[in-house]
Structures are given as structure tokens and as C-alpha cells.
Motif scaffolding. Structure first.
Motif, mmCIF file in Angstrom:
data_model
loop_
_atom_site.group_PDB
_atom_site.id
_atom_site.type_symbol
_atom_site.label_atom_id
_atom_site.label_comp_id
_atom_site.label_asym_id
_atom_site.label_seq_id
_atom_site.Cartn_x
_atom_site.Cartn_y
_atom_site.Cartn_z
ATOM 1 N N LYS A 130 0.867 -1.167 0.000
ATOM 2 C CA LYS A 130 0.000 0.000 0.000
ATOM 3 C C LYS A 130 0.905 1.218 0.000
ATOM 4 O O LYS A 130 2.020 1.158 0.502
ATOM 5 N N PRO A 131 0.439 2.314 -0.578
ATOM 6 C CA PRO A 131 1.262 3.527 -0.555
ATOM 7 C C PRO A 131 1.518 3.981 0.888
ATOM 8 O O PRO A 131 0.683 3.778 1.771
ATOM 9 N N PHE A 132 2.664 4.583 1.104
ATOM 10 C CA PHE A 132 2.972 5.138 2.425
ATOM 11 C C PHE A 132 1.999 6.266 2.726
ATOM 12 O O PHE A 132 1.672 7.067 1.856
ATOM 13 N N ASP A 133 1.562 6.339 3.981
ATOM 14 C CA ASP A 133 0.798 7.507 4.414
ATOM 15 C C ASP A 133 1.757 8.431 5.163
ATOM 16 O O ASP A 133 2.935 8.102 5.359
ATOM 17 N N LEU A 134 1.272 9.589 5.564
ATOM 18 C CA LEU A 134 2.146 10.590 6.181
ATOM 19 C C LEU A 134 2.780 10.075 7.468
ATOM 20 O O LEU A 134 3.974 10.289 7.700
ATOM 21 N N GLN A 135 2.027 9.402 8.288
ATOM 22 C CA GLN A 135 2.584 8.928 9.551
ATOM 23 C C GLN A 135 3.677 7.876 9.320
ATOM 24 O O GLN A 135 4.709 7.891 9.980
ATOM 25 N N GLU A 136 3.484 7.015 8.349
ATOM 26 C CA GLU A 136 4.521 6.040 8.021
ATOM 27 C C GLU A 136 5.774 6.745 7.495
ATOM 28 O O GLU A 136 6.894 6.361 7.833
ATOM 29 N N ALA A 137 5.580 7.769 6.674
ATOM 30 C CA ALA A 137 6.712 8.534 6.148
ATOM 31 C C ALA A 137 7.471 9.211 7.283
ATOM 32 O O ALA A 137 8.711 9.281 7.258
ATOM 33 N N ILE A 138 6.758 9.685 8.284
ATOM 34 C CA ILE A 138 7.397 10.317 9.440
ATOM 35 C C ILE A 138 8.199 9.291 10.233
ATOM 36 O O ILE A 138 9.324 9.566 10.664
ATOM 37 N N VAL A 139 7.669 8.102 10.406
ATOM 38 C CA VAL A 139 8.418 7.033 11.085
ATOM 39 C C VAL A 139 9.681 6.704 10.292
ATOM 40 O O VAL A 139 10.766 6.565 10.857
ATOM 41 N N ARG A 145 9.468 -1.294 12.738
ATOM 42 C CA ARG A 145 8.573 -0.244 13.245
ATOM 43 C C ARG A 145 7.340 -0.070 12.363
ATOM 44 O O ARG A 145 6.229 0.088 12.873
ATOM 45 N N LEU A 146 7.538 -0.083 11.052
ATOM 46 C CA LEU A 146 6.401 0.107 10.153
ATOM 47 C C LEU A 146 5.444 -1.085 10.186
ATOM 48 O O LEU A 146 4.219 -0.915 10.124
ATOM 49 N N ARG A 147 5.974 -2.283 10.315
ATOM 50 C CA ARG A 147 5.125 -3.470 10.427
ATOM 51 C C ARG A 147 4.344 -3.438 11.746
ATOM 52 O O ARG A 147 3.157 -3.739 11.782
ATOM 53 N N ALA A 148 5.013 -3.033 12.826
ATOM 54 C CA ALA A 148 4.328 -2.930 14.125
ATOM 55 C C ALA A 148 3.233 -1.866 14.080
ATOM 56 O O ALA A 148 2.153 -2.058 14.639
ATOM 57 N N LEU A 149 3.499 -0.761 13.404
ATOM 58 C CA LEU A 149 2.488 0.286 13.265
ATOM 59 C C LEU A 149 1.274 -0.242 12.504
ATOM 60 O O LEU A 149 0.137 -0.004 12.907
ATOM 61 N N ALA A 150 1.517 -0.967 11.429
ATOM 62 C CA ALA A 150 0.411 -1.534 10.645
ATOM 63 C C ALA A 150 -0.428 -2.489 11.492
ATOM 64 O O ALA A 150 -1.664 -2.434 11.465
ATOM 65 N N ILE A 151 0.227 -3.326 12.260
ATOM 66 C CA ILE A 151 -0.487 -4.272 13.114
ATOM 67 C C ILE A 151 -1.285 -3.527 14.174
ATOM 68 O O ILE A 151 -2.436 -3.872 14.459
ATOM 69 N N ALA A 186 2.461 7.784 16.579
ATOM 70 C CA ALA A 186 2.958 6.507 16.050
ATOM 71 C C ALA A 186 3.734 5.759 17.125
ATOM 72 O O ALA A 186 3.590 4.546 17.278
ATOM 73 N N SER A 187 4.531 6.476 17.891
ATOM 74 C CA SER A 187 5.321 5.859 18.949
ATOM 75 C C SER A 187 4.417 5.235 19.997
ATOM 76 O O SER A 187 4.696 4.143 20.493
ATOM 77 N N GLY A 188 3.336 5.902 20.313
ATOM 78 C CA GLY A 188 2.374 5.359 21.266
ATOM 79 C C GLY A 188 1.764 4.079 20.746
ATOM 80 O O GLY A 188 1.584 3.107 21.483
ATOM 81 N N ALA A 189 1.488 4.050 19.461
ATOM 82 C CA ALA A 189 0.928 2.838 18.846
ATOM 83 C C ALA A 189 1.933 1.696 18.894
ATOM 84 O O ALA A 189 1.570 0.542 19.004
ATOM 85 N N VAL A 233 10.245 6.630 19.812
ATOM 86 C CA VAL A 233 11.150 6.514 18.668
ATOM 87 C C VAL A 233 11.578 7.884 18.161
ATOM 88 O O VAL A 233 12.064 8.025 17.069
ATOM 89 N N SER A 234 11.419 8.891 18.974
ATOM 90 C CA SER A 234 11.722 10.247 18.526
ATOM 91 C C SER A 234 13.209 10.477 18.362
ATOM 92 O O SER A 234 14.013 10.048 19.177
#
Length: 127
Positions: free
Chosen positions: A13-22, A47-53, A115-118, A123-124
């Protein structure tokens, strides 16, 4: 896995803004410290896989895989450094993430914190 469950699995799927920020945060946090693109891609993939989950997506092993992330990291890095390349062209959402980082740091930090909370971790790259 039933046909319905299989149809709901996301592999691309295309990256969304939050994924791009991560992705940008991983680049900023580790690239300047000398991490290799392979190391960066493993961190970003995790991190991106964990965010998706955490968002409730059913993903397969190809979704945001470390091999697939390598060019994306190169791309967002080139945009950040101001040397966008034809071999790793950036996307509009990557440009938006870099623009937020530079021009709206509070919004950037808010989205990264969300995203970090999710992910259940901080991860800042900026204090």
C-alpha cells in the motif's frame, strides 16, 4: 486462513504521512550515527510493520519488508539532504514529511508521538 481473511491481507500500500514520518525518524536517528542502509531498513521495517499491526491491518511477510524499505530510505534521505535522485525518486508524502520536520516541528512531533504510542515505544529523534 479462509479466502475472506486472505483477501484482507495487505502486502503493499502507498505510504501515508505517519509512516513517512516514522521512516524519516529512523533515517535521522540512525543514519547520522553511521548505521548502514541494511541496518536502517531492518529497524524501519520492524517499526512500520508494528504500526500496521497496531492499526489492525493483517499483513504478510512482504509488507514493509526490510528489502523493500531500502530504496524508500534512500529516497527520503535524498529528499532530506536536498539531493533527490532519479534512481530513488521521492514521493509527495515523503516530501510532506520532510517539510513538516523542517517547518512544523510540533506537528511532526505530534504525529511521531502518536505513532510511537501505537508502537509502545519512544522513537523520537529529537528531544
Amino acid at each position: 486462513m479462509s479466502k475472506i481473511e486472505k483477501d484482507n491481507v495487505i502486502s503493499r500500500k502507498p505510504f501515508d504521512l505517519q509512516e513517512a514520518i516514522v521512516l524519516l525518524d529512523v533515517y535521522l536517528s540512525f543514519y547520522k550515527k553511521g548505521a548502514t542502509n541494511t541496518e536502517l531498513s531492518k529497524i524501519a521495517s520492524k517499526r512500520l510493520r508494528a504500526l500496521a499491526i497496531s492499526r489492525g491491518y493483517q499483513i504478510d511477510e512482504a509488507f514493509r519488508s526490510s528489502m523493500g524499505i531500502q530504496n524508500r530510505l534512500r529516497s527520503i534521505g535524498h529528499i532530506f539532504e536536498g539531493s533527490e535522485s532519479l534512481s530513488a525518486p521521492g514521493t509527495q508524502v515523503f516530501r510532506e514529511a520532510v517539510e513538516l520536520y523542517r517547518n512544523s516541528p510540533s506537528e511532526y512531533k505530534r504525529l511521531l508521538k502518536q505513532a510511537s504510542g501505537a508502537l509502545g515505544q519512544i522513537v523520537s529523534s529529537k528531544g
